[in-house]
Design an enzyme around this catalytic site. Sequence first.
Site, short mmCIF file in Angstrom:
data_model
loop_
_atom_site.label_atom_id
_atom_site.label_comp_id
_atom_site.label_asym_id
_atom_site.label_seq_id
_atom_site.Cartn_x
_atom_site.Cartn_y
_atom_site.Cartn_z
N CYS A 1 -0.42 14.13 -5.53
CA CYS A 1 -1.31 15.30 -5.07
C CYS A 1 -2.15 15.19 -3.92
O CYS A 1 -2.30 13.95 -3.29
CB CYS A 1 -2.38 15.78 -6.01
N ARG B 1 2.80 14.69 -0.45
CA ARG B 1 2.10 14.23 -1.76
C ARG B 1 2.59 14.83 -2.94
O ARG B 1 2.22 14.44 -3.80
CB ARG B 1 0.72 13.72 -1.44
N TRP C 1 1.19 17.75 -7.68
CA TRP C 1 2.35 17.19 -8.03
C TRP C 1 2.17 17.03 -9.54
O TRP C 1 1.17 16.33 -9.92
CB TRP C 1 2.89 15.76 -7.65
N ASN D 1 -7.05 14.38 -7.49
CA ASN D 1 -5.66 13.86 -7.33
C ASN D 1 -5.74 12.28 -8.39
O ASN D 1 -6.68 11.62 -7.93
CB ASN D 1 -5.53 13.37 -6.04
N GLY D 2 -4.67 12.39 -9.46
CA GLY D 2 -4.79 11.34 -10.16
C GLY D 2 -4.83 11.72 -11.69
O GLY D 2 -4.28 12.91 -11.98
N GLU E 1 20.51 2.04 -1.00
CA GLU E 1 19.50 2.71 -0.43
C GLU E 1 20.50 4.03 -0.04
O GLU E 1 19.81 5.12 -0.23
CB GLU E 1 19.12 2.30 0.82
N LYS F 1 5.96 11.68 -1.97
CA LYS F 1 5.95 10.67 -1.06
C LYS F 1 5.21 9.33 -1.47
O LYS F 1 5.33 8.11 -1.21
CB LYS F 1 5.64 11.04 0.39
C1 G6P Z 1 8.34 7.40 -3.72
C2 G6P Z 1 8.98 7.77 -2.36
C3 G6P Z 1 10.03 6.91 -1.87
C4 G6P Z 1 9.38 5.36 -1.87
C5 G6P Z 1 8.68 5.02 -3.19
C6 G6P Z 1 7.84 3.88 -2.86
O1 G6P Z 1 9.17 7.41 -4.85
O2 G6P Z 1 9.47 8.99 -2.52
O3 G6P Z 1 10.36 7.07 -0.65
O4 G6P Z 1 10.19 4.58 -1.39
O5 G6P Z 1 7.74 6.00 -3.62
O6 G6P Z 1 6.69 3.99 -2.09
P1 G6P Z 1 6.09 3.06 -1.16
O7 G6P Z 1 4.92 4.00 -0.46
O8 G6P Z 1 5.27 2.17 -2.08
O9 G6P Z 1 6.85 2.41 -0.27
#
Ligand code: G6P
Length: 615
Positions: free
Chosen positions: A2, A27, A75, A101-102, A488, A610
């Site tokens: 969020c 977010r 979210w 958010n949380g 990946e 994200k």
């Molecule tokens: C989410 C995002 C990914 C990311 C993952 C870890 O799933 O959609 O793109 O790789 O979180 O996030 P971080 O910010 O810890 O790399």
Amino acid sequence: MCGIVGYIGHRDAYPIIVKGLQRLEYRGYDSAGIALFDGNDINLSKTKGKVEDLKQKSEATISLEGTLGIGHTRWATHGIPNDVNSHPHYSNSGDLVIIHNGIIENYESLKKELINRGYVFTSDTDTEVLVNLIEEVQKSEGAKLGKAVQIALNQAVGAYAIAVFDRKKPDEIVVAKLGSPLAIGIGENEFFIASDASPFIEFTNNAVYLEDEEMAIIRLGKEIKLRKIKDDAIAYPNILELQMNLEEIEKGGYDHFMLKEIYEQPRAIMDTYRGRLLAGQSLIKMAGVDQHLEKILNANRIIIVACGTSWHAGLVAEYIFEDLARIPVEVEYASEFRYRNPVITENDVLIAISQSGETADTLAAIKLAKEKGAFVFGVCNVVGSSIARETHAGAYTHAGPEIGVASTKAFTTQITVLTLLALKLAKEKGHFSTSRFHEYLTELETIPAKVEKALEANPLVEIIADVYKDSTNCLYLGRGYNFPVALEGALKLKEISYIHAEGYPAAEMKHGPIALIDEQMPVIVIATNKGHYEKVVSNIQEIKSRKGKIIAIVTQGDTQVRELADHVIEVPETFESLTPLLTTIPLQLLSYHIAVMRGCNVDQPRNLAKSVTVE
Ligand code: G6P
């Protein structure tokens, strides 16, 4: 997850909040809402859907006046995404309004108590419980808003970044943070509140990032007052000067952030090694490493924790560290590591990799490792993020803001930092002669230009994407350094195009996935000329004899694979350990084009976010 935004000052709050929410949609984006104070009353609008839907609804239904307001892009955690569960939430009296958010984990027991006291709930959210708890404290203890927030939060278990204001006292917003990020932008007699600095960067470069268990009372005409939530102690705001600029967080002529970020990789990689890689002096300078060199060099082993794409960067790093620096490495999903009572000693070094620096599981894994005495090194992109602050030392990737939910430049810059670290340790441990070390540094310096070259395959990749855009499944194969790249590649495809995709070590194909191969199955094989080339060629033969469609990523000038594959995409030649920085590029482009052709929302794929600040 969020995104939260707030404003109090002399400008119209509405455009600032809406634009800010759009920047924070990475977010979460399943619903959105806004509450504005127009001088007399609160005008609230919220809806299931994107910030754009909120805009249309608000502009048609409420007064947009007011210089104080809060907004939210959601979210969903508690309660499905619908209008009612969207934030902001009112308290029962209608005086308090909150964004959150949380997750409040003990919301059910708190809710029961409040229901016994006559409170009524309209949503399924934990947030509505929190705002009513604050109201109950205000009533029962006669507390001012700040105090009431503090008392309520001391009863709450969970994670939060909240902003709340009171219709009866419309010159202040109270914010608090535990586990979820919260930044306060400080302008001239105006304040901005946001999950990160992007909503206010065009207004001010001065920001305070709240620490966990801190709250702030933001009052017009006054300095912000920071307090510790637990014991009321005064905390002093550490005002940072931000380096980010607006251009960096806008699309700059590209159709999508993801494409822009893919194309930014040559620059991002260069920015990441700039000032660290000093090929002329045969030197790698990394302040966070130099200060703790003995500790890292004497590590029994390195444990890497991360999630998602960052975990894949960790897997690439495992190959590099073991191969070059000869240090044993384990790579763990942070979410598994934190709950499985891992054996950690004071001689272990834990490396946490995170683009956002806010991922809840990675943060928890760090705290666990620290409790057990390990030295913790962070590799983060977001400066000042929770993980960057929680680690003993670290190195930032200088990728710049990554907005597209599918991570691209964060991945290659993470690999860049980890490669620098591995090379530095290899040299210090005496595994590299000066000339070999120098060769490596010089080669690493050529990578941005080689990434640029790899990007030239874009038109070809688009043609290939058109052939396979309607596939229902896809297999990605790679060996050695390129096995994590296969993982990946598969992740990129599934997250943005919703095509089911699996990454596998090429040799493992015969232990299962080979059963899936028929003339409908595209198989993307990374077959660069170093490492296990001949073995991968044999794997390609096996796919071909089962009529699978082969898309091969090969080294420039390759002829052998070209004869077998349906399509080949070339990348420039480099050292084997550096190939992931190049082979990743066509896989990112392939996912991107397929997703665009399928009409998917590339930058905001469904159900994802994200920054994952819930476990
Ligand atoms: C989410 C995002 C990914 C990311 C993952 C870890 O799933 O959609 O793109 O790789 O979180 O996030 P971080 O910010 O810890 O790399």
